[in-house]
Design a protein around this motif. Structure first.
Motif, PDB file in Angstrom:
ATOM      1  N   PRO A 121     -17.936  15.490  -9.384  1.00 30.18           N
ATOM      2  CA  PRO A 121     -19.057  15.400  -8.428  1.00 30.18           C
ATOM      3  C   PRO A 121     -18.553  15.729  -7.021  1.00 30.18           C
ATOM      4  O   PRO A 121     -17.371  15.546  -6.705  1.00 30.18           O
ATOM      5  N   ALA A 122     -19.452  16.216  -6.167  1.00 30.21           N
ATOM      6  CA  ALA A 122     -19.065  16.605  -4.811  1.00 30.21           C
ATOM      7  C   ALA A 122     -20.189  16.273  -3.830  1.00 30.21           C
ATOM      8  O   ALA A 122     -21.332  16.046  -4.227  1.00 30.21           O
ATOM      9  N   ASN A 123     -19.854  16.268  -2.552  1.00 30.87           N
ATOM     10  CA  ASN A 123     -20.820  15.913  -1.509  1.00 30.87           C
ATOM     11  C   ASN A 123     -21.661  17.121  -1.094  1.00 30.87           C
ATOM     12  O   ASN A 123     -21.725  17.481   0.076  1.00 30.87           O
ATOM     13  N   LEU A 124     -22.328  17.745  -2.060  1.00 30.41           N
ATOM     14  CA  LEU A 124     -23.111  18.946  -1.790  1.00 30.41           C
ATOM     15  C   LEU A 124     -24.189  18.681  -0.743  1.00 30.41           C
ATOM     16  O   LEU A 124     -24.343  19.453   0.206  1.00 30.41           O
ATOM     17  N   LEU A 128     -21.019  11.987   4.103  1.00 29.39           N
ATOM     18  CA  LEU A 128     -20.040  10.932   3.839  1.00 29.39           C
ATOM     19  C   LEU A 128     -19.908   9.958   5.001  1.00 29.39           C
ATOM     20  O   LEU A 128     -19.478   8.807   4.815  1.00 29.39           O
ATOM     21  N   GLU A 129     -20.268  10.367   6.212  1.00 34.37           N
ATOM     22  CA  GLU A 129     -20.166   9.480   7.366  1.00 34.37           C
ATOM     23  C   GLU A 129     -21.310   8.469   7.420  1.00 34.37           C
ATOM     24  O   GLU A 129     -21.108   7.292   7.703  1.00 34.37           O
ATOM     25  N   THR A 130     -22.516   8.946   7.151  1.00 37.59           N
ATOM     26  CA  THR A 130     -23.689   8.057   7.254  1.00 37.59           C
ATOM     27  C   THR A 130     -24.074   7.432   5.927  1.00 37.59           C
ATOM     28  O   THR A 130     -24.805   6.434   5.898  1.00 37.59           O
ATOM     29  N   GLY A 131     -23.601   8.028   4.830  1.00 39.03           N
ATOM     30  CA  GLY A 131     -23.993   7.533   3.518  1.00 39.03           C
ATOM     31  C   GLY A 131     -25.404   7.939   3.129  1.00 39.03           C
ATOM     32  O   GLY A 131     -25.969   7.395   2.180  1.00 39.03           O
ATOM     33  N   LYS A 132     -25.970   8.902   3.840  1.00 35.35           N
ATOM     34  CA  LYS A 132     -27.333   9.352   3.561  1.00 35.35           C
ATOM     35  C   LYS A 132     -27.328  10.807   3.102  1.00 35.35           C
ATOM     36  O   LYS A 132     -26.299  11.469   3.119  1.00 35.35           O
ATOM     37  N   ARG A 133     -28.523  11.252   2.724  1.00 34.24           N
ATOM     38  CA  ARG A 133     -28.648  12.642   2.280  1.00 34.24           C
ATOM     39  C   ARG A 133     -28.270  13.584   3.416  1.00 34.24           C
ATOM     40  O   ARG A 133     -28.636  13.374   4.577  1.00 34.24           O
ATOM     41  N   GLY A 134     -27.542  14.658   3.067  1.00 39.36           N
ATOM     42  CA  GLY A 134     -27.126  15.621   4.079  1.00 39.36           C
ATOM     43  C   GLY A 134     -27.720  16.989   3.825  1.00 39.36           C
ATOM     44  O   GLY A 134     -28.534  17.189   2.922  1.00 39.36           O
TER      45      GLY A 134
END
Length: 476
Positions: A121-124, A128-134
């Motif tokens: 899995p990846a932060n597509l 990662l800083e806010t923990g919200k959808r990017g």
């Protein structure tokens, strides 16, 4: 059936084995374990149906129904059916960025990133800083701005999509002014006028094929003008009595009249190629500094990355482009982004680029090194070609390809195959070219001037042994 009597046909059919009996044999149990029972069963039935059809015409051999022969036939069919249609090849065409052969080859860092994205899995679209959808564009936005000097950036699946999206977002139901000499058509009948039409923009041609002046743009600007557009002339060059208005020449008019400049660079580059002895090409940064408000370019050409269309420019215009409904339809997936970021990062160390970026390494490969490679592999090709052909090491010229610097060539070396008897040998050369294409890893060259030509610019040391091995064959 006229040649086969009823009695003979009954006798033949008596040899047809039971499907379940065959499937229960050890050989077919093994095949089912590899290919799956359903596929093996369907292939077996197809083989038996083919045999029956041959029996009706009097061409059947009872021996074909023996278990070893039947097993071999079904196994061949299964392997052929499951052979990948997408295959790696040896690109010996002399065109480095060959559109039909996949264009740019990715560097090792990009390959590793793609493998990781495929298996974890990846932060597509996760900040990662806010923990919200990017926003997936955030993965490359800052890096693209750093390398190009633009205020913002976005990415879609190819440069054609980048042009379509830009026009749709910024010029729908409005006019776009383009010099007649820049109304290009590239591969696959991709034409700028057609793309404008699909985007809902109206084309306003100015100037002539070979000469366009600043006053032509000035006189064409009206209340419905949305963009002044410059287009890289891919795959051709106009020489002689010519005149064009550069981006810097258009910039004062753009500011005065309040009409943004959009530039389709096509095969965009991020660095000055002349430092490696390659021909001059305007960089994206230079285009931005010259006054372009939006620039579109490819990721898989001179940039040396994955297929992608990059859009950079003014923050307000990029924001408008990103909000357009087409953006979601044209967005890239995680594999493209995984590959693109490490390729872009290589440009932070330009002094190491020729070593680390595969495309640049191939483009700058010394002719002497290519000649040495040709001399090493020439004996193997001569043996494979046999006495009717003569294989010689000769100088030739490579092309960059994919519309990049269309009239420029690179000194190279390769293998040239001609008929030993001096005849033209068109059919024989085409037969040899076909034989090379049918190898386990197909060899793609070109037939020209009564010879088969294999340019070895793209045959690097890592692939040389494999190339020779399949020419020599397992018996040697």
């Amino acid at each position: 059936m006229s040649d086969v009597t009823s009695a003979e046909l009954r006798a033949l059919m008596a040899h047809v084995p039971s499907v379940e009996q065959v499937m229960a044999s050890a050989a077919f149990v093994t095949l089912a374990g590899e290919f799956g029972r359903a596929q093996v069963l369907a292939t077996l039935r197809s083989a038996l149906d083919g045999w029956r059809a041959a029996a009706l015409s009097g061409c059947a051999s009872v021996g074909a129904l023996d278990l070893p022969e039947l097993t071999a036939s079904v196994e061949r069919s299964l392997h052929e059916r499951n052979r990948a249609r997408f295959r790696t090849v040896f690109n010996l065409t002399g065109t480095v960025l060959h559109t039909n052969l996949g264009r740019a080859l990715l560097p090792d860092t990009a390959i590793s990133a793609v493998v990781a994205a495929l298996t974890r899995p990846a932060n597509l679209e996760f900040d990662l800083e806010t923990g919200k959808r990017g926003d997936r564009d955030d993965l490359i936005d800052e890096l693209m701005c750093e390398l190009t000097g633009a205020e913002a950036a976005t990415v879609v699946n190819n440069n054609a999509a980048a042009v379509l999206l830009t026009l749709s977002a910024l010029a729908s139901r409005k006019e776009v002014i383009v010099s007649r000499g820049e109304l290009v058509e590239i591969g696959g009948a991709f034409r700028i006028p057609d793309i404008m039409s699909r985007a809902g923009a109206k084309l306003r041609e100015v100037g002539t094929t070979n000469r366009t002046h600043l006053k032509d743009y000035d006189e064409a600007i009206g209340p419905r003008t949305a963009l002044l557009m410059k287009v890289h002339t891919s795959n051709y060059a106009i020489n002689g009595f010519t005149k064009e208005v550069t981006v810097s020449g258009l910039a004062p008019l753009s500011k005065e009249r309040g009409v943004p400049i959009a530039v389709d660079l096509g095969s965009g580059t991020l660095v000055d190629l002349t430092q490696w002895g390659l021909p001059r090409e305007d960089t994206v940064r230079e285009t931005i500094l010259a006054g372009a408000d939006v620039v579109t370019f490819s990721g898989d050409k001179l940039l040396g990355g994955p297929q992608a269309g990059l859009i950079v420019g003014r923050r307000d215009l990029i924001a408008k482009i990103k909000k357009h409904p087409l953006k979601r339809a044209l967005r890239v997936g995680k594999l493209t982004l995984a590959a693109l970021e490490p390729v872009l990062q290589l440009y932070r160390a330009p002094e190491l680029l020729a070593e680390r970026l595969t495309t640049l390494r191939l483009l700058t490969r010394p002719a002497d090194a290519i000649r040495a490679a040709a001399e090493r592999v020439q004996p193997a090709l001569q043996r494979a070609a046999a006495e009717r052909y003569t294989v010689l090491v000769e100088p030739m010229f490579s092309q960059i390809g994919s519309g990049a610097l269309p009239v420029e060539v690179l000194p190279s070396y390769g293998l040239v195959v001609r008929m030993t008897d001096g005849k033209r040998g068109g059919r024989q050369l085409l037969a040899l070219e076909k034989k090379l294409r049918e190898m386990p890893r197909p060899v793609i060259g070109r037939v020209a001037d009564d010879a088969l030509r294999l340019d070895l610019r793209c045959l690097e040391a890592a692939d040389e042994a494999e190339f020779v091995a399949q020419l020599v064959g397992p018996e040697e």
